[in-house]
Enzyme design. Structure first.
Site, PDB file in Angstrom:
ATOM      1  N   TYR A 160      11.404   2.608 -12.125  1.00  0.00           N
ATOM      2  CA  TYR A 160      10.532   3.229 -11.118  1.00  0.00           C
ATOM      3  C   TYR A 160      11.212   4.471 -10.535  1.00  0.00           C
ATOM      4  O   TYR A 160      10.611   5.553 -10.475  1.00  0.00           O
ATOM      5  CB  TYR A 160      10.220   2.213 -10.007  1.00  0.00           C
ATOM      6  CG  TYR A 160       9.533   2.812  -8.797  1.00  0.00           C
ATOM      7  CD1 TYR A 160       8.157   2.985  -8.769  1.00  0.00           C
ATOM      8  CD2 TYR A 160      10.275   3.208  -7.670  1.00  0.00           C
ATOM      9  CE1 TYR A 160       7.521   3.549  -7.653  1.00  0.00           C
ATOM     10  CE2 TYR A 160       9.654   3.767  -6.560  1.00  0.00           C
ATOM     11  CZ  TYR A 160       8.279   3.932  -6.553  1.00  0.00           C
ATOM     12  OH  TYR A 160       7.664   4.487  -5.463  1.00  0.00           O
ATOM     13  N   SER A 189       9.854   9.451  -3.716  1.00  0.00           N
ATOM     14  CA  SER A 189      10.373   8.241  -3.082  1.00  0.00           C
ATOM     15  C   SER A 189      11.878   8.284  -2.834  1.00  0.00           C
ATOM     16  O   SER A 189      12.643   8.856  -3.635  1.00  0.00           O
ATOM     17  CB  SER A 189      10.069   7.048  -4.000  1.00  0.00           C
ATOM     18  OG  SER A 189      10.802   5.917  -3.616  1.00  0.00           O
ATOM     19  N   GLU A 217      13.647   5.917  -3.398  1.00  0.00           N
ATOM     20  CA  GLU A 217      14.258   5.186  -4.527  1.00  0.00           C
ATOM     21  C   GLU A 217      14.974   6.151  -5.468  1.00  0.00           C
ATOM     22  O   GLU A 217      15.811   5.742  -6.259  1.00  0.00           O
ATOM     23  CB  GLU A 217      13.180   4.426  -5.305  1.00  0.00           C
ATOM     24  CG  GLU A 217      12.801   3.087  -4.708  1.00  0.00           C
ATOM     25  CD  GLU A 217      13.900   2.032  -4.844  1.00  0.00           C
ATOM     26  OE1 GLU A 217      14.311   1.742  -5.978  1.00  0.00           O
ATOM     27  OE2 GLU A 217      14.336   1.508  -3.805  1.00  0.00           O
ATOM     28  N   GLY A 269      -5.116   6.953  -5.717  1.00  0.00           N
ATOM     29  CA  GLY A 269      -4.476   5.809  -5.053  1.00  0.00           C
ATOM     30  C   GLY A 269      -5.110   5.502  -3.714  1.00  0.00           C
ATOM     31  O   GLY A 269      -4.476   4.940  -2.811  1.00  0.00           O
ATOM     32  N   ILE A 270      -6.387   5.845  -3.567  1.00  0.00           N
ATOM     33  CA  ILE A 270      -7.057   5.665  -2.257  1.00  0.00           C
ATOM     34  C   ILE A 270      -7.212   4.189  -1.885  1.00  0.00           C
ATOM     35  O   ILE A 270      -7.331   3.844  -0.707  1.00  0.00           O
ATOM     36  CB  ILE A 270      -8.431   6.381  -2.246  1.00  0.00           C
ATOM     37  CG1 ILE A 270      -8.968   6.489  -0.807  1.00  0.00           C
ATOM     38  CG2 ILE A 270      -9.452   5.682  -3.179  1.00  0.00           C
ATOM     39  CD1 ILE A 270     -10.060   7.506  -0.622  1.00  0.00           C
TER      40      ILE A 270
HETATM   41  P1  NAP Z   1       0.125   0.894  -3.354  1.00  0.00           P
HETATM   42  O1  NAP Z   1      -0.392   0.240  -2.119  1.00  0.00           O
HETATM   43  O2  NAP Z   1       0.731   0.050  -4.421  1.00  0.00           O
HETATM   44  O3  NAP Z   1      -1.091   1.731  -4.000  1.00  0.00           O
HETATM   45  C1  NAP Z   1      -0.993   2.280  -5.301  1.00  0.00           C
HETATM   46  C2  NAP Z   1      -2.323   2.910  -5.662  1.00  0.00           C
HETATM   47  O4  NAP Z   1      -2.238   3.501  -6.974  1.00  0.00           O
HETATM   48  C3  NAP Z   1      -3.502   1.924  -5.717  1.00  0.00           C
HETATM   49  O5  NAP Z   1      -4.629   2.559  -5.160  1.00  0.00           O
HETATM   50  C4  NAP Z   1      -3.705   1.734  -7.229  1.00  0.00           C
HETATM   51  O6  NAP Z   1      -5.015   1.395  -7.579  1.00  0.00           O
HETATM   52  C5  NAP Z   1      -3.393   3.140  -7.718  1.00  0.00           C
HETATM   53  N1  NAP Z   1      -3.131   3.221  -9.172  1.00  0.00           N
HETATM   54  C6  NAP Z   1      -2.145   2.600  -9.836  1.00  0.00           C
HETATM   55  N2  NAP Z   1      -2.200   2.946 -11.133  1.00  0.00           N
HETATM   56  C7  NAP Z   1      -3.248   3.810 -11.296  1.00  0.00           C
HETATM   57  C8  NAP Z   1      -3.818   4.519 -12.413  1.00  0.00           C
HETATM   58  N3  NAP Z   1      -3.336   4.401 -13.637  1.00  0.00           N
HETATM   59  N4  NAP Z   1      -4.886   5.321 -12.204  1.00  0.00           N
HETATM   60  C9  NAP Z   1      -5.405   5.440 -10.974  1.00  0.00           C
HETATM   61  N5  NAP Z   1      -4.912   4.799  -9.874  1.00  0.00           N
HETATM   62  C10 NAP Z   1      -3.843   3.991 -10.045  1.00  0.00           C
HETATM   63  O7  NAP Z   1       1.194   2.012  -2.981  1.00  0.00           O
HETATM   64  P2  NAP Z   1       1.503   2.734  -1.568  1.00  0.00           P
HETATM   65  O8  NAP Z   1       2.514   1.948  -0.836  1.00  0.00           O
HETATM   66  O9  NAP Z   1       0.238   3.110  -0.926  1.00  0.00           O
HETATM   67  O10 NAP Z   1       2.253   4.040  -2.080  1.00  0.00           O
HETATM   68  C11 NAP Z   1       1.548   5.236  -2.370  1.00  0.00           C
HETATM   69  C12 NAP Z   1       2.441   6.139  -3.205  1.00  0.00           C
HETATM   70  O11 NAP Z   1       3.620   6.459  -2.488  1.00  0.00           O
HETATM   71  C13 NAP Z   1       2.910   5.550  -4.519  1.00  0.00           C
HETATM   72  O12 NAP Z   1       2.997   6.616  -5.438  1.00  0.00           O
HETATM   73  C14 NAP Z   1       4.289   5.022  -4.218  1.00  0.00           C
HETATM   74  O13 NAP Z   1       5.074   4.964  -5.387  1.00  0.00           O
HETATM   75  C15 NAP Z   1       4.768   6.078  -3.243  1.00  0.00           C
HETATM   76  N6  NAP Z   1       5.773   5.683  -2.260  1.00  0.00           N
HETATM   77  C16 NAP Z   1       5.525   4.605  -1.446  1.00  0.00           C
HETATM   78  C17 NAP Z   1       6.442   4.283  -0.466  1.00  0.00           C
HETATM   79  C18 NAP Z   1       6.215   3.120   0.468  1.00  0.00           C
HETATM   80  O14 NAP Z   1       7.163   2.689   1.110  1.00  0.00           O
HETATM   81  N7  NAP Z   1       4.988   2.621   0.589  1.00  0.00           N
HETATM   82  C19 NAP Z   1       7.605   5.063  -0.321  1.00  0.00           C
HETATM   83  C20 NAP Z   1       7.800   6.149  -1.150  1.00  0.00           C
HETATM   84  C21 NAP Z   1       6.868   6.470  -2.104  1.00  0.00           C
HETATM   85  P3  NAP Z   1      -5.500  -0.154  -7.768  1.00  0.00           P
HETATM   86  O15 NAP Z   1      -6.066  -0.551  -6.432  1.00  0.00           O
HETATM   87  O16 NAP Z   1      -6.540  -0.012  -8.828  1.00  0.00           O
HETATM   88  O17 NAP Z   1      -4.321  -0.959  -8.175  1.00  0.00           O
HETATM   89  O1  G4F Z   2       9.938  -4.216  -0.162  1.00  0.00           O
HETATM   90  P1  G4F Z   2      10.612  -3.897  -1.426  1.00  0.00           P
HETATM   91  O2  G4F Z   2      10.054  -4.502  -2.663  1.00  0.00           O
HETATM   92  O3  G4F Z   2      10.646  -2.304  -1.503  1.00  0.00           O
HETATM   93  P2  G4F Z   2      11.532  -1.255  -2.337  1.00  0.00           P
HETATM   94  O4  G4F Z   2      12.060  -1.824  -3.587  1.00  0.00           O
HETATM   95  O5  G4F Z   2      12.513  -0.660  -1.379  1.00  0.00           O
HETATM   96  O6  G4F Z   2      10.435  -0.176  -2.749  1.00  0.00           O
HETATM   97  C1  G4F Z   2       9.478   0.296  -1.819  1.00  0.00           C
HETATM   98  O7  G4F Z   2       9.979   1.426  -1.151  1.00  0.00           O
HETATM   99  C2  G4F Z   2      10.224   2.561  -1.996  1.00  0.00           C
HETATM  100  C3  G4F Z   2      10.784   3.676  -1.100  1.00  0.00           C
HETATM  101  O8  G4F Z   2      12.177   3.528  -1.000  1.00  0.00           O
HETATM  102  C4  G4F Z   2       8.931   2.972  -2.655  1.00  0.00           C
HETATM  103  F1  G4F Z   2       9.124   4.087  -3.420  1.00  0.00           F
HETATM  104  C5  G4F Z   2       8.396   1.813  -3.497  1.00  0.00           C
HETATM  105  O9  G4F Z   2       7.147   2.199  -4.064  1.00  0.00           O
HETATM  106  C6  G4F Z   2       8.199   0.611  -2.587  1.00  0.00           C
HETATM  107  O10 G4F Z   2       7.167   0.920  -1.676  1.00  0.00           O
HETATM  108  O11 G4F Z   2      12.156  -4.303  -1.352  1.00  0.00           O
HETATM  109  C7  G4F Z   2      12.997  -3.903  -0.296  1.00  0.00           C
HETATM  110  C8  G4F Z   2      14.340  -4.638  -0.374  1.00  0.00           C
HETATM  111  C9  G4F Z   2      15.002  -4.587  -1.757  1.00  0.00           C
HETATM  112  O12 G4F Z   2      16.356  -4.275  -1.600  1.00  0.00           O
HETATM  113  C10 G4F Z   2      14.862  -6.002  -2.292  1.00  0.00           C
HETATM  114  O13 G4F Z   2      15.907  -6.417  -3.170  1.00  0.00           O
HETATM  115  O14 G4F Z   2      14.096  -6.003  -0.106  1.00  0.00           O
HETATM  116  C11 G4F Z   2      14.882  -6.786  -0.992  1.00  0.00           C
HETATM  117  N1  G4F Z   2      14.276  -8.126  -1.120  1.00  0.00           N
HETATM  118  C12 G4F Z   2      14.882  -9.280  -0.766  1.00  0.00           C
HETATM  119  N2  G4F Z   2      14.078 -10.329  -1.037  1.00  0.00           N
HETATM  120  C13 G4F Z   2      13.055  -8.395  -1.617  1.00  0.00           C
HETATM  121  C14 G4F Z   2      12.930  -9.789  -1.558  1.00  0.00           C
HETATM  122  N3  G4F Z   2      12.067  -7.602  -2.072  1.00  0.00           N
HETATM  123  C15 G4F Z   2      10.904  -8.203  -2.476  1.00  0.00           C
HETATM  124  N4  G4F Z   2       9.895  -7.414  -2.909  1.00  0.00           N
HETATM  125  N5  G4F Z   2      10.745  -9.574  -2.454  1.00  0.00           N
HETATM  126  C16 G4F Z   2      11.726 -10.410  -2.002  1.00  0.00           C
HETATM  127  O15 G4F Z   2      11.565 -11.630  -2.000  1.00  0.00           O
END
Ligand code: NAP
Ligand code: G4F
Length: 321
Positions: free
Chosen positions: A146, A122, A124, A7-8
């Site tokens: 998810y 997460s 979530e 996921g780099i």
């Molecule tokens: P992101 O920006 O959506 O990045 C996801 C990465 O996963 C991308 O590099 C994507 O590659 C890669 N990927 C997806 N499917 C793959 C596959 N089949 N094989 C290899 N690589 C694959 O996500 P992020 O926000 O950086 O989050 C990183 C991780 O933390 C994720 O596991 C996410 O669920 C978790 N997480 C995120 C948050 C948050 O708030 N950001 C919170 C809790 C947990 P491509 O560029 O090719 O699409």
């Molecule tokens: O930004 P969101 O899409 O993030 P969500 O669903 O909280 O998930 C993110 O955080 C998780 C950690 O808790 C990660 F695991 C996950 O990979 C991801 O990074 O939505 C945040 C909130 C939700 O309650 C959604 O219903 O925003 C609300 N929302 C309101 N309007 C919206 C919108 N979300 C999105 N994406 N787009 C809207 O227009």
């Protein structure tokens, strides 16, 4: 030290690579094959890292990668990370986010059990929250495919730690954002929308549920916690969060306010963005991380919102010049 990051190309992968390079690590980045390369977030470090094609769906590609490079640390950040997509593609989400974790752990078990492992779990997983704030001992109640897949990824990580004595860590990270956040996530959608409206490129921003509350932090702070987990003598599970919660509406108000606009004139609600099941309130308790990892925040909520609005304004202003 050599680290493998899956996921780099994503938000967290790019910040983690930046940080590990500064610490002198050699970085191997796992990327999946695509007809067009999208390395936007890692373009600035592309010459300093090694990118190798492999896929979370393909066991042998992961085994070969780990066998060839023998990293000391593996950070499994790759996932289908957008919650709404998980209702449309629940099976694929399970393959990536649940079984994909097992494939990574199986490869480590096969090649070298001393490799340290980080799993991107997460908040979530807490979904319909059983207590406020949520800590490592709060029971899970996921509300989306998810979230369900991430619960599996969490428990398989714990299981390989207990079964095979692998230094396997589960970081239960609450929402973390940055100027590198994907455009479909609500924070970036808002800051990008604000910048477009301010520059006269749009006159409306359509959102879903404005009442949902999240514990939002800065991604740069959260990748430091991932690294800290892998430097401990003992592996574990850690909640990483700010401890504060804010509604989507709070975020909107602050983002529009930062450029002297009144959000009520621009924001409309659109049922297309409302989810079949919502996570209403997330607020994390990161006491364990603060105590054991000595982890601390450097960016607060207001600074985060302003940083993201400013970055989008600058990017768009340059693009339209
Ligand atoms: P992101 O920006 O959506 O990045 C996801 C990465 O996963 C991308 O590099 C994507 O590659 C890669 N990927 C997806 N499917 C793959 C596959 N089949 N094989 C290899 N690589 C694959 O996500 P992020 O926000 O950086 O989050 C990183 C991780 O933390 C994720 O596991 C996410 O669920 C978790 N997480 C995120 C948050 C948050 O708030 N950001 C919170 C809790 C947990 P491509 O560029 O090719 O699409
Ligand atoms: O930004 P969101 O899409 O993030 P969500 O669903 O909280 O998930 C993110 O955080 C998780 C950690 O808790 C990660 F695991 C996950 O990979 C991801 O990074 O939505 C945040 C909130 C939700 O309650 C959604 O219903 O925003 C609300 N929302 C309101 N309007 C919206 C919108 N979300 C999105 N994406 N787009 C809207 O227009």
């Amino acid at each position: 030290m050599r680290a493998l990051i899956t996921g780099i190309t994503g938000q967290d992968g790019s910040y983690l690579a930046d940080m590990l390079l500064e610490k002198g690590y050699e970085i191997i980045g796992m990327v999946r094959r695509s007809s067009t390369e999208s390395f936007e977030r890692i373009n600035h470090i592309k010459d300093a890292i090694t990118l190798i094609q492999a896929d979370l769906l393909d066991q042998l590609s992961i085994v070969n990668l780990i066998e060839e490079f023998r990293p000391a640390e593996v950070y499994n950040l790759a996932a289908q990370s957008f919650v709404p997509t998980s209702w449309n593609q629940p099976v694929l989400t399970g393959e990536f986010d649940a079984i994909g974790v097992t494939r990574m752990l199986e490869a480590i078990k096969l090649v070298d059990k001393k490799i340290r492992f980080y799993q991107a779990s997460s908040s979530e997983m807490f979904g319909k929250v059983q207590e406020v704030p949520q800590s490592e001992t709060t029971p899970f109640h996921p509300r989306s495919p998810y979230g369900v897949a991430k619960v599996y990824g969490h428990w398989i990580t714990v299981n390989y730690r207990e079964s095979y004595n692998i230094h396997a860590n589960s970081g239960i990270l609450f929402n973390h954002e940055s100027p590198r956040r994907g455009l479909e996530f609500v924070t970036r959608k808002i800051t990008h929308g604000v910048a477009r409206i301010k520059l006269g490129l749009a006159d409306q921003l359509a959102l879903g549920n404005l009442d949902a509350k999240r514990d939002w932090g800065f991604a740069g702070d959260y990748v430091r916690a991932m690294w800290l987990m892998l430097q401990q003598d003992k592996p574990g599970d850690y909640v990483i969060a700010t401890g504060e919660t804010h509604s989507v509406e709070d975020f909107v108000k602050l983002a529009f306010g930062h450029v002297d606009l009144d959000y009520r004139q621009y924001v409309v609600t659109d049922p297309r963005f409302v989810r079949p099941a919502e996570v209403d309130l997330l607020q994390g308790d990161a006491s364990r991380a603060r105590k054991n990892l000595k982890w601390e925040l450097t960016v607060d909520f207001e600074q985060l919102v302003k940083m993201m609005v400013d970055a989008d304004l600058e990017r768009l202003a340059t693009a339209v010049k």
